[in-house]
Scaffold this motif. Sequence first.
Motif, PDB file in Angstrom:
ATOM      1  N   LEU A 186       6.817  64.480  66.287  1.00 29.74           N
ATOM      2  CA  LEU A 186       5.834  63.420  66.139  1.00 29.74           C
ATOM      3  C   LEU A 186       6.261  62.433  65.050  1.00 29.74           C
ATOM      4  O   LEU A 186       5.462  62.026  64.202  1.00 29.74           O
ATOM      5  N   THR A 187       7.538  62.069  65.075  1.00 26.95           N
ATOM      6  CA  THR A 187       8.081  61.084  64.138  1.00 26.95           C
ATOM      7  C   THR A 187       8.700  59.936  64.918  1.00 26.95           C
ATOM      8  O   THR A 187       9.464  60.153  65.855  1.00 26.95           O
ATOM      9  N   ALA A 188       8.341  58.721  64.525  1.00 28.52           N
ATOM     10  CA  ALA A 188       8.930  57.521  65.117  1.00 28.52           C
ATOM     11  C   ALA A 188       9.679  56.779  64.016  1.00 28.52           C
ATOM     12  O   ALA A 188       9.117  56.491  62.956  1.00 28.52           O
ATOM     13  N   VAL A 189      10.942  56.472  64.264  1.00 23.76           N
ATOM     14  CA  VAL A 189      11.795  55.816  63.271  1.00 23.76           C
ATOM     15  C   VAL A 189      11.858  54.323  63.558  1.00 23.76           C
ATOM     16  O   VAL A 189      11.968  53.906  64.724  1.00 23.76           O
ATOM     17  N   VAL A 190      11.794  53.536  62.495  1.00 25.15           N
ATOM     18  CA  VAL A 190      11.889  52.074  62.601  1.00 25.15           C
ATOM     19  C   VAL A 190      13.130  51.620  61.849  1.00 25.15           C
ATOM     20  O   VAL A 190      13.379  52.059  60.724  1.00 25.15           O
ATOM     21  N   ASP A 191      13.909  50.749  62.499  1.00 26.84           N
ATOM     22  CA  ASP A 191      15.132  50.255  61.884  1.00 26.84           C
ATOM     23  C   ASP A 191      15.380  48.823  62.364  1.00 26.84           C
ATOM     24  O   ASP A 191      15.033  48.469  63.496  1.00 26.84           O
ATOM     25  N   ALA A 192      15.988  48.022  61.486  1.00 27.65           N
ATOM     26  CA  ALA A 192      16.266  46.625  61.846  1.00 27.65           C
ATOM     27  C   ALA A 192      17.219  46.523  63.031  1.00 27.65           C
ATOM     28  O   ALA A 192      17.289  45.485  63.681  1.00 27.65           O
ATOM     29  N   SER A 193      17.946  47.589  63.331  1.00 25.16           N
ATOM     30  CA  SER A 193      18.846  47.594  64.481  1.00 25.16           C
ATOM     31  C   SER A 193      18.184  48.196  65.716  1.00 25.16           C
ATOM     32  O   SER A 193      18.837  48.353  66.751  1.00 25.16           O
ATOM     33  N   ALA A 197      11.752  42.057  59.761  1.00 17.84           N
ATOM     34  CA  ALA A 197      10.877  40.960  59.341  1.00 17.84           C
ATOM     35  C   ALA A 197       9.563  41.556  58.841  1.00 17.84           C
ATOM     36  O   ALA A 197       9.232  42.706  59.138  1.00 17.84           O
ATOM     37  N   SER A 198       8.834  40.775  58.083  1.00 18.65           N
ATOM     38  CA  SER A 198       7.548  41.239  57.560  1.00 18.65           C
ATOM     39  C   SER A 198       6.559  41.462  58.704  1.00 18.65           C
ATOM     40  O   SER A 198       6.577  40.743  59.710  1.00 18.65           O
ATOM     41  N   GLU A 199       5.696  42.456  58.520  1.00 20.60           N
ATOM     42  CA  GLU A 199       4.748  42.810  59.573  1.00 20.60           C
ATOM     43  C   GLU A 199       3.344  43.025  59.026  1.00 20.60           C
ATOM     44  O   GLU A 199       3.160  43.658  57.983  1.00 20.60           O
ATOM     45  N   ALA A 200       2.371  42.531  59.760  1.00 23.24           N
ATOM     46  CA  ALA A 200       0.969  42.886  59.570  1.00 23.24           C
ATOM     47  C   ALA A 200       0.580  43.740  60.775  1.00 23.24           C
ATOM     48  O   ALA A 200       0.600  43.276  61.913  1.00 23.24           O
ATOM     49  N   VAL A 201       0.264  44.995  60.545  1.00 20.34           N
ATOM     50  CA  VAL A 201       0.098  45.981  61.612  1.00 20.34           C
ATOM     51  C   VAL A 201      -1.378  46.278  61.815  1.00 20.34           C
ATOM     52  O   VAL A 201      -2.149  46.365  60.852  1.00 20.34           O
ATOM     53  N   THR A 202      -1.773  46.453  63.072  1.00 23.92           N
ATOM     54  CA  THR A 202      -3.153  46.851  63.386  1.00 23.92           C
ATOM     55  C   THR A 202      -3.132  48.141  64.195  1.00 23.92           C
ATOM     56  O   THR A 202      -2.170  48.443  64.895  1.00 23.92           O
ATOM     57  N   MET A 203      -4.219  48.904  64.086  1.00 25.44           N
ATOM     58  CA  MET A 203      -4.338  50.135  64.850  1.00 25.44           C
ATOM     59  C   MET A 203      -5.809  50.406  65.145  1.00 25.44           C
ATOM     60  O   MET A 203      -6.703  49.971  64.408  1.00 25.44           O
ATOM     61  N   TYR A 250      13.762  49.653  52.179  1.00 24.59           N
ATOM     62  CA  TYR A 250      13.438  49.281  53.560  1.00 24.59           C
ATOM     63  C   TYR A 250      13.038  47.822  53.673  1.00 24.59           C
ATOM     64  O   TYR A 250      13.164  47.199  54.734  1.00 24.59           O
ATOM     65  N   ASN A 251      12.490  47.255  52.604  1.00 22.96           N
ATOM     66  CA  ASN A 251      11.895  45.914  52.651  1.00 22.96           C
ATOM     67  C   ASN A 251      12.834  44.824  52.138  1.00 22.96           C
ATOM     68  O   ASN A 251      12.390  43.799  51.634  1.00 22.96           O
ATOM     69  N   ASN A 252      14.150  45.028  52.275  1.00 26.77           N
ATOM     70  CA  ASN A 252      15.084  43.988  51.844  1.00 26.77           C
ATOM     71  C   ASN A 252      14.966  42.722  52.678  1.00 26.77           C
ATOM     72  O   ASN A 252      15.210  41.620  52.202  1.00 26.77           O
ATOM     73  N   MET A 253      14.594  42.877  53.961  1.00 26.56           N
ATOM     74  CA  MET A 253      14.481  41.711  54.848  1.00 26.56           C
ATOM     75  C   MET A 253      13.032  41.384  55.201  1.00 26.56           C
ATOM     76  O   MET A 253      12.725  40.279  55.633  1.00 26.56           O
ATOM     77  N   GLY A 254      12.140  42.355  55.056  1.00 24.97           N
ATOM     78  CA  GLY A 254      10.742  42.120  55.389  1.00 24.97           C
ATOM     79  C   GLY A 254       9.877  43.212  54.809  1.00 24.97           C
ATOM     80  O   GLY A 254      10.347  44.313  54.515  1.00 24.97           O
ATOM     81  N   THR A 255       8.598  42.922  54.614  1.00 27.20           N
ATOM     82  CA  THR A 255       7.683  43.880  53.997  1.00 27.20           C
ATOM     83  C   THR A 255       6.636  44.342  54.994  1.00 27.20           C
ATOM     84  O   THR A 255       6.335  43.671  55.988  1.00 27.20           O
ATOM     85  N   PHE A 256       6.097  45.517  54.713  1.00 25.99           N
ATOM     86  CA  PHE A 256       4.956  46.048  55.454  1.00 25.99           C
ATOM     87  C   PHE A 256       3.724  45.467  54.756  1.00 25.99           C
ATOM     88  O   PHE A 256       3.183  46.037  53.826  1.00 25.99           O
ATOM     89  N   SER A 257       3.303  44.287  55.195  1.00 22.57           N
ATOM     90  CA  SER A 257       2.345  43.501  54.420  1.00 22.57           C
ATOM     91  C   SER A 257       0.920  44.041  54.485  1.00 22.57           C
ATOM     92  O   SER A 257       0.173  43.947  53.511  1.00 22.57           O
ATOM     93  N   SER A 258       0.519  44.614  55.633  1.00 21.44           N
ATOM     94  CA  SER A 258      -0.848  45.112  55.714  1.00 21.44           C
ATOM     95  C   SER A 258      -1.029  46.018  56.917  1.00 21.44           C
ATOM     96  O   SER A 258      -0.298  45.923  57.913  1.00 21.44           O
ATOM     97  N   LEU A 259      -2.010  46.916  56.788  1.00 22.01           N
ATOM     98  CA  LEU A 259      -2.456  47.773  57.885  1.00 22.01           C
ATOM     99  C   LEU A 259      -3.946  47.551  58.074  1.00 22.01           C
ATOM    100  O   LEU A 259      -4.734  47.759  57.140  1.00 22.01           O
ATOM    101  N   THR A 260      -4.322  47.130  59.253  1.00 23.54           N
ATOM    102  CA  THR A 260      -5.739  46.895  59.560  1.00 23.54           C
ATOM    103  C   THR A 260      -6.197  47.893  60.611  1.00 23.54           C
ATOM    104  O   THR A 260      -5.548  48.043  61.655  1.00 23.54           O
TER     105      THR A 260
END
Length: 532
Positions: free
Chosen positions: A168-175, A219-225, A240-250
Amino acid sequence: MKGRFNPFATAALMLLAAAPLMGQTSAKITELPAASSLSATDLVLTVTDPSGTPVTKSATVQKIIDLLGSTTLTLTNKTISGSSNTITGVPQSGVSNLVSDLAGKQAADNTLAALAGLTTAADKLPYFTGSDAAAVTDFSAFARTLMDDADAATARATLGITSPQESLTAVVDASGNDSTGTVGDPSKPYLTIQAALDDLLAAPSTYEQRTVRVRTLAASEAVTMDEDFRYLFFDLLPGYNNMGTFSSLTVNWDPVGLHTLQLSVRGEMGDIIAKGHYVSLKGVGAATVGAVDVSDNSLTESNPGAGLSVEGPVTFNSGINGMGAVGDMSNAGTNGKAVSFNNGSMFIGSSNINLAGGGNGGAGAGNAGDLTISGNAQVGPQNGQFAVNNLNWNTVAKTGIVQYNRTSTDTLTATSTQLGGYVELPMPGVYLLFGNVNLQFAAATFSSSRTMTFRFRRINNTAADVGGPSLTLPTQITSSQTRSLGSCMMPLGIYVTPRSGDRIAIFGDVSVVPSAGSADVVGLSITSFKAS
């Protein structure tokens, strides 16, 4: 019989004599001419002719050659020594299948020679140790069952890996790619947190923790769930945030939902907007969060159980809102929410903590919520405003909490040296000492793994190491490596003093300095908490 011995003639004569034994009947000694006179090169033989009369025969090499003439000799089970004989004048076409047989052979090759030189055995696998150099290693039956697995899922099944934390792990990568990203397969990362989270929450319903592991963001992301009561872990790896930030979770409101978010965080993330929800937030390792809003969104989207509970090393850099909804002519405003800071959590933002009740719309206003600070949690600096009903904060504990923070850089040497400043204990008593050091390598090269050591030390009133066990960390073998080692927590120190004014600092060293570059402390904190 008289004559001179000639070895070459003897050999030729023996070959001639052997001819009948090899199936040749056309060349016989008796067919040599009779000797009428002898020369010095003649070999004289006495034979009996068919009449039984002894006859003297003479043979020269030329006579034997003439006698053999065109005779064909067939050699069976004979050896021709290459050291003393040369066969010439035979074309390739004169040897049956020579050309075609040679054409089908592998040319001589050093790689093949290296493989041919190995000693093979059951459950061994050849491999190359260099150019045209080979060896064998163990290759067990179990290893072969893993090698034939077509994908990561099959390999995990072979290995017996059934941990929900992995599946139950999902990996996120710029590639990564959102179309091919796969939950449970780190070799198939997603490009965005949003896609990874959507697929993760769509997995079959279980109570196990679900993890979004972010290696790098494109890139920076505003995430909703949508609302989800299951445990969720955002594992945000250093850098992880050299190119973009995890700006918010709504978190979206669900009228029939449980209005609960159980969230763990490691690393740096932005705001958490979960209006009308109860958010249980836990820091893993070290976590940083922006603002948090658990306010009621409206009278119809309100929850008396909404609030925020923080546990572990979570630092807030912005404000916290837990306000009630404004009332109307028929309904009073809802109450402000309860917020609690527990062990290790810190609110250091200059923004407010606002737990005000909902305003009066005609039927009355709501009450402000409660703020509770317990354990070694810290809230400050005190230039922010608290809009709360009750501030549950033990005044003795508050007086006994002292903290020092440093963000400048110290380079570790082989000598234990004070890193930054100190905390000064205000009174006699028993103190708990908490320390964190932020480490990084700056183009560091360690040919062998070395040890970095950090300890609490009293620097006045007779200097001495205090508090208990030190923190030791291996450098590992590195080559010109520049990277962050993250925030490392020191073992809890317990210190008893009969006086006020003791000063406690952190000292650090590395057993052997790197041959190039440096191992640096780029930040640290010391917190003392008076336990009694």
